[in-house]
Design a protein around this motif. Sequence first.
Motif, short mmCIF file in Angstrom:
data_model
loop_
_atom_site.label_atom_id
_atom_site.label_comp_id
_atom_site.label_asym_id
_atom_site.label_seq_id
_atom_site.Cartn_x
_atom_site.Cartn_y
_atom_site.Cartn_z
N ASP A 220 2.44 13.86 5.75
CA ASP A 220 3.57 12.96 5.97
C ASP A 220 3.29 11.54 5.49
OD1 ASP A 220 5.53 14.73 7.53
OD2 ASP A 220 3.62 15.08 8.52
N THR A 221 2.89 11.44 4.23
CA THR A 221 2.60 10.13 3.65
C THR A 221 3.88 9.37 3.33
OG1 THR A 221 2.20 11.36 1.60
CG2 THR A 221 0.28 10.57 2.81
N HIS A 222 4.93 10.06 2.93
CA HIS A 222 6.26 9.46 2.74
C HIS A 222 6.24 8.18 1.88
CE1 HIS A 222 8.58 12.03 5.51
NE2 HIS A 222 7.48 12.06 6.23
N VAL A 223 5.42 8.16 0.84
CA VAL A 223 5.39 6.99 -0.06
C VAL A 223 6.42 7.24 -1.16
CG1 VAL A 223 3.96 5.78 -1.75
CG2 VAL A 223 2.98 6.47 0.46
N PRO A 224 7.29 6.30 -1.45
CA PRO A 224 7.39 4.92 -0.97
C PRO A 224 8.45 4.71 0.12
CG PRO A 224 8.71 5.11 -2.93
CD PRO A 224 8.17 6.49 -2.63
N LYS A 225 8.94 5.76 0.77
CA LYS A 225 10.02 5.60 1.75
C LYS A 225 9.55 4.92 3.04
CE LYS A 225 13.08 8.63 -0.26
NZ LYS A 225 14.38 8.54 -0.61
N ARG A 226 8.43 5.34 3.60
CA ARG A 226 7.94 4.78 4.86
C ARG A 226 6.90 3.69 4.64
NH1 ARG A 226 11.91 6.93 7.81
NH2 ARG A 226 11.70 9.13 8.14
N ALA A 227 6.26 3.71 3.49
CA ALA A 227 5.27 2.69 3.13
C ALA A 227 5.28 2.57 1.61
CB ALA A 227 3.88 3.08 3.61
N ARG A 228 5.06 1.38 1.12
CA ARG A 228 5.03 1.20 -0.33
C ARG A 228 3.80 1.83 -0.95
NH1 ARG A 228 7.38 -4.80 -1.51
NH2 ARG A 228 9.11 -4.57 -0.07
N GLU A 229 2.72 1.85 -0.17
CA GLU A 229 1.43 2.33 -0.67
C GLU A 229 0.67 2.99 0.47
OE1 GLU A 229 -1.31 3.64 -2.52
OE2 GLU A 229 -0.27 2.32 -3.91
N LEU A 230 -0.17 3.92 0.11
CA LEU A 230 -1.08 4.50 1.08
C LEU A 230 -2.14 3.46 1.44
CD1 LEU A 230 -1.19 7.37 2.25
CD2 LEU A 230 -2.95 7.88 0.58
N PRO A 231 -2.50 3.31 2.71
CA PRO A 231 -3.51 2.31 3.08
C PRO A 231 -4.84 2.52 2.36
CG PRO A 231 -2.40 3.16 5.03
CD PRO A 231 -1.96 4.01 3.88
N ALA A 232 -5.50 1.44 2.02
CA ALA A 232 -6.80 1.49 1.31
C ALA A 232 -7.80 2.34 2.09
CB ALA A 232 -7.33 0.08 1.09
N GLN A 233 -7.76 2.27 3.40
CA GLN A 233 -8.66 3.06 4.25
C GLN A 233 -8.50 4.55 3.95
OE1 GLN A 233 -7.90 2.36 8.41
NE2 GLN A 233 -9.00 4.18 9.08
N VAL A 234 -7.27 4.99 3.74
CA VAL A 234 -7.02 6.40 3.46
C VAL A 234 -7.50 6.75 2.05
CG1 VAL A 234 -5.27 8.22 3.34
CG2 VAL A 234 -5.12 6.45 5.10
N TRP A 235 -7.27 5.87 1.08
CA TRP A 235 -7.79 6.12 -0.27
C TRP A 235 -9.31 6.22 -0.26
CZ3 TRP A 235 -5.04 8.59 -3.32
CH2 TRP A 235 -3.71 8.30 -3.57
N ASP A 236 -9.96 5.38 0.53
CA ASP A 236 -11.43 5.46 0.65
C ASP A 236 -11.84 6.82 1.21
OD1 ASP A 236 -11.64 2.87 -0.31
OD2 ASP A 236 -11.98 1.97 1.67
N ALA A 237 -11.09 7.31 2.21
CA ALA A 237 -11.37 8.62 2.80
C ALA A 237 -11.14 9.74 1.78
CB ALA A 237 -10.53 8.83 4.05
N VAL A 238 -10.10 9.61 0.95
CA VAL A 238 -9.84 10.61 -0.10
C VAL A 238 -11.04 10.68 -1.03
CG1 VAL A 238 -8.46 11.07 -2.18
CG2 VAL A 238 -7.31 10.43 -0.04
#
Length: 168
Positions: A10-28
């Motif tokens: 449920d990332t919903h980008v860009p509807k709920r957030a413009r970008e995925l948080p950097a913390q999540v990209w680091d986890a990816v």
Amino acid sequence: MPLRLLLVSDTHVPKRARELPAQVWDAVESADVVFHAGDWVNPELLDRFEQRSRQLVAVYGNNDGPEIRRRLPERQYVVLEGVRFAVVHETGPAKGRNERAEALFPESDVLVFGHSHIPWDATSPGALRLLNPGSPTDRRRQPFCTYMTATVDGGILGHVQLEVVRKQ
């Protein structure tokens, strides 16, 4: 060496957030295997996950359009270190979920799902582990945006951790 897993939905980008948080990209980028249980919304986000993940196990959700549905299945299955995973977006209402999921995924040890944006970590009567990581971008009725991390080692699902997305 245990496999490091990231569970997100449920990332919903860009509807709920413009970008995925950097913390999540680091986890990816630090995970050996990334699970995404649908509702990407934007095909470009799927492209970015494919580029940045070592291994991506993903499905489409009810908010995903034709391009994402063309590229991803409704259900996905993978075996990691002997642990049998299934991924699907929706599992229906919370009441009866554990038993219903057990009947729908009898050959699985772990079910990763999304849709509700509400974290869920439960075990069915027959020992199916059900994991919903919540949403890293839309907390709905929850106090925080979330995702999950876990490990798999020697045929065992290891420490499952609900991670809170820190304010950016």
